[in-house]
Motif scaffolding. Structure first.
Motif: not given
Ligand SMILES: *[C@@H]1O[C@H](CO)[C@@H](O)[C@H](O)[C@H]1NC(C)=O
Ligand SMILES: *[C@@H]1O[C@H](CO)[C@@H](O)[C@H](O)[C@H]1NC(C)=O
Ligand SMILES: *[C@@H]1O[C@H](CO)[C@@H](O)[C@H](O)[C@H]1NC(C)=O
Ligand SMILES: *[C@@H]1O[C@H](CO)[C@@H](O)[C@H](O)[C@H]1NC(C)=O
Ligand SMILES: *[C@@H]1O[C@H](CO)[C@@H](O)[C@H](O)[C@H]1NC(C)=O
Ligand SMILES: *[C@@H]1O[C@H](CO)[C@@H](O)[C@H](O)[C@H]1NC(C)=O
Length: 421
Positions: A258, A289, A309, A311, A313
């Motif tokens: 991440h 998403r 992703f 976010n 990740t």
């Molecule tokens: C980012 O998004 C992915 C898919 O929605 C999710 O699996 C992951 O846990 C998220 N990462 C964080 C750090 O929130």
């Protein structure tokens, strides 16, 4: 015939040294320099018939509309060239490249929207360059970098919306700069200019009139007043997510990294992956998403391997020996770029399960469903390279028989055939 030719030749010889076009007044200055004054003559072109010894040529306030590569080929020695207040809109490449003795070049108050910037590379003796009151909308980075003698640079009253960082670097002699009255777009791309003006010894004329024309929230404000908190260089942190329980979604071992970023404007995240066999760059999310691979921006096969992703990740399902390598997250905004890398490797030990229990007794809590994280990533995010070593807890071995689909992959990937008899 012969005497005639002879006379023509003699006349030409005389003409070339004493020559002065009818529309000019030529004179020898005290220091022996030859001055050709051709200003205010309604000239539409650079006149022909100038002496090759001309060192000062004034052509200001005429009606010259364009300059050609040959316009100044008669005056290779010229040191001062005054072309202000004409109607010059086009300048052919090479027009100035051979005028290597130029010290003063005035092209102000014309209609130039572009200029053959490469010509400047040859003008290492140039001291004064006036291009103010034209229509210049951009300058290439490094346009002036060969002008070691440049003292005075006038670029005010043009159409410049931005300036590349470092435009005024490598100009050791620069002492006077005019860039006011340009419609600057005060995105963070010009924030460097504020910092530079705060700390340079160059005298910047009418600094308070270097104004922003955009964005609307800064319109009319001086570039030097862009609030510092609007433009913050990126910072970046790379963390390893120890929660690998989402093996429901993907078989085998899933590596999850991440990347969290900060800065203003919010930095974009890019990934670079360097494995032994390939190098991959991913410049935006490729997974929606809801977890579905974005088929619309269907990337190359190699990119689909890495699920990125929005976010920050990145997940690599079925992480295998082939995916070992350096994973870099880049944070990019208009102020700058920062990156942090991690070197990911799988355990190569003959019996990692034993290593694990010896080195990290708490690993048994992981219950064999996922793998052990050997090292924490550098929390300061300053780019240090660390190695994540995956071990497979002993329990996995027994589970392998029960849930082969999920754990077999993990075995094969991390331990090779040794444990898979
Ligand atoms: C980012 O998004 C992915 C898919 O929605 C999710 O699996 C992951 O846990 C998220 N990462 C964080 C750090 O929130
Ligand atoms: C031009 O320069 C040459 C060489 O320096 C010199 O011999 C000649 O007299 C000069 N002509 C004029 C008109 O100054
Ligand atoms: C730059 O100047 C040199 C002489 O110093 C000349 O030979 C060369 O042709 C010039 N470059 C261009 C592009 O004209
Ligand atoms: C100003 O620059 C930003 C960033 O480069 C850009 O997104 C924006 O469209 C520009 N605005 C104008 C009015 O040119
Ligand atoms: C300001 O300039 C000095 C030298 O002129 C340099 O040492 C210093 O690092 C500069 N400071 C900033 C913030 O750029
Ligand atoms: C992971 O590997 C297993 C077995 O090799 C395979 O069945 C599965 O489809 C792979 N999953 C992904 C997401 O590539």
């Amino acid at each position: 015939m012969t005497p005639l030719l002879c006379c023509v030749g003699l006349a030409a010889l005389l003409a070339s040294s004493l020559a002065c076009p009818r529309s000019c007044v030529c004179s020898v200055k005290k220091n022996g320099r030859l001055l050709a004054e051709c200003a205010y003559r309604e000239l539409q072109e650079v006149p022909a018939g100038l002496s090759p010894n001309v060192t000062i040529l004034t052509l200001s306030a005429n009606r010259i509309g364009s300059l050609r590569e040959t316009s100044f080929s008669e005056v290779p020695e010229v040191q001062s060239l005054w072309l202000g207040y004409n109607q010059i809109s086009t300048v052919e490449a090479g027009t100035f490249a051979r005028l290597v003795h130029l010290k003063n070049l005035d092209l102000s108050h014309n209609k130039m929207a572009d200029f053959p910037w490469k010509d400047l590379r040859n003008l290492s003796g140039l001291q004064i360059l006036k291009m103010n009151n034209n229509r210049l909308a951009g300058l290439p980075r490094g346009a002036f970098h060969s002008l070691k003698e440049l003292r005075s640079l006038w670029l005010n009253d043009n159409e410049l919306t931005t300036l590349a960082e470092g435009t005024f670097d490598l100009l050791p002699s620069l002492s006077q700069l005019q860039i006011f009255n340009n419609p600057f777009n005060c995105s963070c791309k010009v924030f460097w200019l504020k910092k530079w003006t705060e700390n340079t010894s160059v005298s910047i004329a009418k600094g308070g009139s270097i104004l922003c024309a955009a964005p609307s929230r800064l319109k009319g404000r001086a570039v030097t007043d862009i609030p510092d908190h609007f433009c913050v260089a990126p910072s970046v942190q790379l963390t390893y997510l120890s929660n690998l329980d989402n093996t429901v979604m993907y078989d085998g071992l899933t590596l999850t990294l991440h990347c969290s970023v900060a800065g203003s404007p919010l930095p974009e995240i890019r990934w670079k992956i360097q494995t032994s066999s390939r190098s991959t760059e991913i410049s935006g999310p490729n997974v929606a998403r809801d977890g579905n691979v974005l088929l619309l921006r269907r990337a190359k096969q190699s990119q689909e391997r890495f699920l990125v992703f929005k976010n920050g990740t990145m997940a690599i399902p079925n992480f295998s020996k082939e995916d070992e390598g350096i994973y870099t997250c880049l944070a990019v905004n208009d102020v700058g770029t920062r990156e942090v890398s991690v070197n990911v490797a799988l355990a190569g030990s003959e019996n990692p399960a034993d290593d694990l229990l010896r080195n990290a007794p708490q690993a048994s809590h992981l219950g064999g469903r996922s793998c052990y994280k050997g090292d924490d990533l550098d929390p300061s995010g300053d780019g240090e390279k660390l190695v994540i070593v995956y071990h497979v807890p002993r329990e996995s071995k027994s589970r392998a028989g029960v849930v082969p689909q999920t754990c077999l992959g993990t075995f094969l990937l991390t331990l090779g055939l040794a444990l898979c008899r």
